[in-house]
Design an enzyme around this catalytic site. Structure first.
Site, PDB file in Angstrom:
ATOM      1  N   SER A   1       0.810  -1.236   0.000  1.00  0.00           N
ATOM      2  CA  SER A   1       0.000   0.000   0.000  1.00  0.00           C
ATOM      3  C   SER A   1       0.835   1.273   0.000  1.00  0.00           C
ATOM      4  O   SER A   1       0.432   2.279   0.555  1.00  0.00           O
ATOM      5  CB  SER A   1      -0.951   0.066   1.200  1.00  0.00           C
ATOM      6  OG  SER A   1      -1.781  -1.043   1.210  1.00  0.00           O
TER       7      SER A   1
ATOM      8  N   GLY B   1       1.563   2.728  -2.749  1.00  0.00           N
ATOM      9  CA  GLY B   1       1.170   3.464  -3.945  1.00  0.00           C
ATOM     10  C   GLY B   1       2.101   3.212  -5.121  1.00  0.00           C
ATOM     11  O   GLY B   1       2.392   4.126  -5.889  1.00  0.00           O
TER      12      GLY B   1
ATOM     13  N   GLY C   1       1.341   1.540  -7.739  1.00  0.00           N
ATOM     14  CA  GLY C   1       0.540   1.720  -8.951  1.00  0.00           C
ATOM     15  C   GLY C   1       0.461   3.184  -9.341  1.00  0.00           C
ATOM     16  O   GLY C   1       0.613   3.541 -10.506  1.00  0.00           O
TER      17      GLY C   1
ATOM     18  N   ASP D   1      -4.984  -1.080 -10.183  1.00  0.00           N
ATOM     19  CA  ASP D   1      -3.900  -0.195 -10.629  1.00  0.00           C
ATOM     20  C   ASP D   1      -4.014   0.138 -12.118  1.00  0.00           C
ATOM     21  O   ASP D   1      -3.556   1.186 -12.560  1.00  0.00           O
ATOM     22  CB  ASP D   1      -2.532  -0.815 -10.338  1.00  0.00           C
ATOM     23  CG  ASP D   1      -2.119  -0.586  -8.882  1.00  0.00           C
ATOM     24  OD1 ASP D   1      -2.527   0.444  -8.310  1.00  0.00           O
ATOM     25  OD2 ASP D   1      -1.407  -1.428  -8.319  1.00  0.00           O
TER      26      ASP D   1
ATOM     27  N   ASP E   1       8.679 -11.330  -0.721  1.00  0.00           N
ATOM     28  CA  ASP E   1       7.602 -12.318  -0.748  1.00  0.00           C
ATOM     29  C   ASP E   1       8.044 -13.509  -1.604  1.00  0.00           C
ATOM     30  O   ASP E   1       8.646 -13.309  -2.667  1.00  0.00           O
ATOM     31  CB  ASP E   1       6.340 -11.760  -1.439  1.00  0.00           C
ATOM     32  CG  ASP E   1       5.731 -10.585  -0.693  1.00  0.00           C
ATOM     33  OD1 ASP E   1       6.118 -10.364   0.459  1.00  0.00           O
ATOM     34  OD2 ASP E   1       4.879  -9.891  -1.298  1.00  0.00           O
TER      35      ASP E   1
ATOM     36  N   LYS F   1      16.421   3.025   8.000  1.00  0.00           N
ATOM     37  CA  LYS F   1      16.740   1.590   8.095  1.00  0.00           C
ATOM     38  C   LYS F   1      15.789   0.700   7.282  1.00  0.00           C
ATOM     39  O   LYS F   1      16.255  -0.212   6.588  1.00  0.00           O
ATOM     40  CB  LYS F   1      16.773   1.170   9.563  1.00  0.00           C
ATOM     41  CG  LYS F   1      17.436  -0.163   9.806  1.00  0.00           C
ATOM     42  CD  LYS F   1      18.938  -0.127   9.607  1.00  0.00           C
ATOM     43  CE  LYS F   1      19.654   0.113  10.927  1.00  0.00           C
ATOM     44  NZ  LYS F   1      21.048   0.487  10.757  1.00  0.00           N
TER      45      LYS F   1
ATOM     46  N   GLY G   1     -22.787  -3.779  -7.770  1.00  0.00           N
ATOM     47  CA  GLY G   1     -22.635  -4.676  -6.624  1.00  0.00           C
ATOM     48  C   GLY G   1     -23.247  -6.025  -6.937  1.00  0.00           C
ATOM     49  O   GLY G   1     -23.925  -6.196  -7.951  1.00  0.00           O
TER      50      GLY G   1
ATOM     51  N   CYS H   1     -25.135   0.011 -13.050  1.00  0.00           N
ATOM     52  CA  CYS H   1     -25.210  -1.453 -13.081  1.00  0.00           C
ATOM     53  C   CYS H   1     -26.261  -1.944 -12.083  1.00  0.00           C
ATOM     54  O   CYS H   1     -27.449  -1.839 -12.352  1.00  0.00           O
ATOM     55  CB  CYS H   1     -23.830  -2.068 -12.854  1.00  0.00           C
ATOM     56  SG  CYS H   1     -23.734  -3.709 -13.557  1.00  0.00           S
TER      57      CYS H   1
ATOM     58  N   MET I   1     -28.857   0.501 -11.686  1.00  0.00           N
ATOM     59  CA  MET I   1     -29.912   0.580 -12.702  1.00  0.00           C
ATOM     60  C   MET I   1     -30.943  -0.523 -12.452  1.00  0.00           C
ATOM     61  O   MET I   1     -32.153  -0.289 -12.501  1.00  0.00           O
ATOM     62  CB  MET I   1     -29.352   0.424 -14.119  1.00  0.00           C
ATOM     63  CG  MET I   1     -30.469   0.512 -15.151  1.00  0.00           C
ATOM     64  SD  MET I   1     -30.052  -0.046 -16.812  1.00  0.00           S
ATOM     65  CE  MET I   1     -30.897  -1.620 -16.844  1.00  0.00           C
TER      66      MET I   1
ATOM     67  N   HIS J   1     -20.566   0.474 -16.779  1.00  0.00           N
ATOM     68  CA  HIS J   1     -19.771   1.165 -15.746  1.00  0.00           C
ATOM     69  C   HIS J   1     -19.003   2.339 -16.363  1.00  0.00           C
ATOM     70  O   HIS J   1     -17.843   2.172 -16.754  1.00  0.00           O
ATOM     71  CB  HIS J   1     -18.775   0.190 -15.111  1.00  0.00           C
ATOM     72  CG  HIS J   1     -19.420  -0.845 -14.258  1.00  0.00           C
ATOM     73  ND1 HIS J   1     -19.629  -0.674 -12.919  1.00  0.00           N
ATOM     74  CD2 HIS J   1     -19.916  -2.070 -14.569  1.00  0.00           C
ATOM     75  CE1 HIS J   1     -20.219  -1.746 -12.418  1.00  0.00           C
ATOM     76  NE2 HIS J   1     -20.411  -2.614 -13.403  1.00  0.00           N
TER      77      HIS J   1
ATOM     78  N   GLU K   1     -17.636   4.717 -14.949  1.00  0.00           N
ATOM     79  CA  GLU K   1     -16.492   5.161 -14.126  1.00  0.00           C
ATOM     80  C   GLU K   1     -15.165   4.644 -14.668  1.00  0.00           C
ATOM     81  O   GLU K   1     -14.123   5.247 -14.428  1.00  0.00           O
ATOM     82  CB  GLU K   1     -16.681   4.736 -12.663  1.00  0.00           C
ATOM     83  CG  GLU K   1     -16.611   3.245 -12.348  1.00  0.00           C
ATOM     84  CD  GLU K   1     -17.952   2.530 -12.462  1.00  0.00           C
ATOM     85  OE1 GLU K   1     -18.796   2.973 -13.271  1.00  0.00           O
ATOM     86  OE2 GLU K   1     -18.141   1.518 -11.768  1.00  0.00           O
TER      87      GLU K   1
HETATM   88  N1  GLN Z   1     -25.253  -8.159  -9.688  1.00  0.00           N
HETATM   89  C1  GLN Z   1     -25.688  -7.539 -10.880  1.00  0.00           C
HETATM   90  C2  GLN Z   1     -25.432  -8.404 -12.096  1.00  0.00           C
HETATM   91  O1  GLN Z   1     -24.686  -9.347 -12.037  1.00  0.00           O
HETATM   92  C3  GLN Z   1     -25.024  -6.195 -11.058  1.00  0.00           C
HETATM   93  C4  GLN Z   1     -23.580  -6.292 -11.372  1.00  0.00           C
HETATM   94  C5  GLN Z   1     -22.848  -4.999 -11.162  1.00  0.00           C
HETATM   95  O2  GLN Z   1     -23.382  -4.071 -10.573  1.00  0.00           O
HETATM   96  N2  GLN Z   1     -21.620  -4.927 -11.618  1.00  0.00           N
HETATM   97  O3  GLN Z   1     -25.963  -8.169 -13.141  1.00  0.00           O
END
Ligand code: GLN
Length: 557
Positions: A15, A17, A19, A72, A147, A189, A355, A382, A385, A508, A510
């Site tokens: 962590s 940074g 990336g 990243d 690692d 160090k 999600g 997603c 919607m 998406h 974003e």
């Molecule tokens: N779970 C929903 C699907 O599989 C939405 C997926 C998401 O939001 N990326 O369609």
């Protein structure tokens, strides 16, 4: 000219940074007219992060070609113009998958298959592939030096130096120089140990990016230089900054690009960072603030919605605003009565992001209902919607049991159901609708106004879709389908006409927003939220003034 390579490793702790450091070096080199590509190796055994929980690994970043990659890569795309694909992110799992497939085919002609040379060759081939047609390939090695898992990657970059020589390879090591409060001192160090660790596997770093919360004075730099065997000017203060978009400027002030030019024997070119300077100027001089509520279930983990948060920042910067993105735990909105509304009152706009799974859905539906009824700008992505369609079907069309078959397979009203082409597919890895798809936009819609064009391409990652059997019912009640795939199969965008800003998309956006090119959906959502915030505050003030002047109040005084 064949490409030169910059290898970025990390030491001391994770962590730090790496990336962002790799992305910022890419940005700086582009600002000097070089063409760059970036890639990341992740030492874990999953074939890709697609099957990992966002709590484990953070966001899964999706490329145009539908690869599910490390977050990243999002930084790489936001900071540079590199075009990324599945070639730009490799895990140990994927390297081995490839080798085992070859071994089963008999490609190794009876030889014993070994880490050296077979695994390392595979790694080197992957690096060389992304280095085609660019001046510089920046290769980030995930994990921390020392690692066990990252050894084959480290060995591969050691071999690259051996093969290509000093003028074509550069080792950048990101390390930590902590300030110890009790001693009131910066400690070198950990960096010394980390460089020793690298030396033990045959790598002498050329540049040390020292993460620290304060500037490194000359004596500290010379001490690190002496013990780590690097030039003093190559000990870089990589100081914490308020905005990640300042990192390229910090690196340029510390002369990182000049060092790269010197070590890789590149001809110096002028640097143009004006656009980035303007971004940073806006970060520090906002004209006002806005507060967006993001209603989701992975809210406690900062990295699980990385691109989303950045895209909102880009939208805010486009209006010269400071963004406060508050995560609202969706389950906390499942109050059974209207009392959840109090939790949503202070937001200028509400967003439900992507999600998976059922947890928190009822809370998201409450938030969407609130946004729809109270005319608060809403942006659904997603899952956001799908939830907007379910909310509308339930509360406007009266289908109380409307649902997605993801959350209730037995629902009588599957407004959202499993993608037609995925029926019968039970495997989880890489089996969603992924990557870039074309979407046709309906003229005269909010989506059309936002994009200013009728055909767009956006990235997807989902398993469920809108069920067109409910189209007539929902559209008759005021929902509009403003974007679909060109053949009409999939619904891509929905919106509400009698609302100032209610729009939701199956893709998406974003993933395609950049600080220098804010995505139109984020830019306009932030703009609408800003307007709403002004009105909301004006209404509240008016109400307070009215309260103050009420006769009964005067009477009570
Ligand atoms: N779970 C929903 C699907 O599989 C939405 C997926 C998401 O939001 N990326 O369609």
């Amino acid at each position: 000219m064949s490409a030169k390579y910059i290898f970025v490793t990390g030491g001391v702790v994770s962590s730090l940074g790496k990336g962002l450091a790799a992305a910022s070096i890419g940005c700086l080199l582009e600002s000097r007219g070089l063409k760059v590509n970036l890639m990341k190796f992740d030492p874990y055994l999953n074939v890709d992060p697609g099957t990992m929980s966002p709590f484990q690994h953070g966001e899964v970043f999706v490329t145009d070609d539908g690869a599910e990659t490390d977050l990243d890569l999002g930084h790489y795309e936001r900071f540079t113009h590199a075009k990324l694909s599945r070639d730009n992110n490799w895990t140990t799992g994927r390297i081995y998958e490839q080798i085992i497939a070859k071994e089963r085919r008999g490609d190794y002609l009876g030889k014993t298959v070994q880490v050296i040379p077979h695994v390392t060759n595979e790694i080197k081939a992957a690096m060389k592939k992304v280095a085609q047609d660019v001046d510089i390939a920046i290769v980030e090695i995930g994990g921390t030096v020392g690692d066990i898992e990252s050894l084959p990657f480290i060995e591969a970059i050691r071999q690259m130096r051996q093969e290509l020589g000093r003028e074509h390879t550069l080792f950048v090591h990101v390390t930590l120089v902590p300030f110890i409060a009790a001693a009131q001192e910066l400690k070198t160090k950990p960096t010394q140990h980390s460089v020793k660790e690298l030396l033990s596997v045959g790598i002498q770093p050329d540049i040390l990016l020292c993460r620290t919360d304060r500037f490194l004075a000359k004596d500290i730099k010379s001490k690190i230089a002496l013990f780590c065997n690097v030039e003093e000017e190559a000990v870089i203060t990589a100081k914490d900054v308020a905005s990640i978009y300042e990192v390229p400027l910090v690196f340029s002030r510390e002369g990182v690009d000049t060092l790269v030019f010197k070590y890789l024997r590149l001809e110096a070119r002028d640097r143009d960072l004006k656009d980035w300077e303007e971004i940073v100027r806006r970060v520090y001089n906002p004209k006002a603030e806005i507060t967006i509520g993001i209603v989701g279930k992975y809210v406690e983990y900062e990295d699980s919605y990385k691109s989303l948060k950045e895209a909102l920042v880009h939208g805010a910067l486009a209006h010269n605003l400071k963004l406060n993105a508050n995560w609202v735990e969706a389950e906390g909105l499942e109050t059974g009565d209207q009392s959840y509304e109090a939790q949503l009152e202070d937001y200028d706009g509400l967003l439900v992001p992507g999600g998976f799974g059922k947890r928190g859905i009822a809370g998201m539906l409450n938030a969407i209902r609130y946004a729809r009824e109270k005319k608060v700008p809403y942006f659904g992505i997603c899952l956001g919607m799908q939830a907007a369609c379910i909310e509308f079907a339930r509360n406007v069309c009266g289908l109380a049991e409307a649902n997605s078959s993801e959350f209730d397979p037995a629902t009588p009203h599957r407004v959202i159901y499993k993608l037609r082409e995925l029926r019968g597919v039970e495997e989880l890895g890489g089996t969603m609708r992924l990557g870039a798809w074309t979407c046709k936009i309906e003229p005269g819609t909010l989506a059309h106004r936002i994009y200013g064009k009728l055909e767009i391409s956006e990235r997807h990652r989902h398993r469920y879709e809108f069920n067109r059997e409910y189209e007539e019912m929902l559209t008759a009640a005021g929902m509009r389908i403003s974007g679909s795939t060109p053949d009409g199969t999939y619904v891509e965008i929905v919106e509400l006409s009698d609302h100032p800003h209610f729009i939701a998309c199956q893709f998406h956006p974003e993933f395609k927003s950049k600080p220098l090119e804010p995505h139109p959906l984020f830019r306009t959502f932030v703009g609408a939220s800003y307007e709403h915030g002004i009105e909301r505050r004006a209404r509240r003030e008016a109400a307070e003034v009215e309260m103050f002047h009420r006769p009964e109040r005067v009477g009570r005084r």
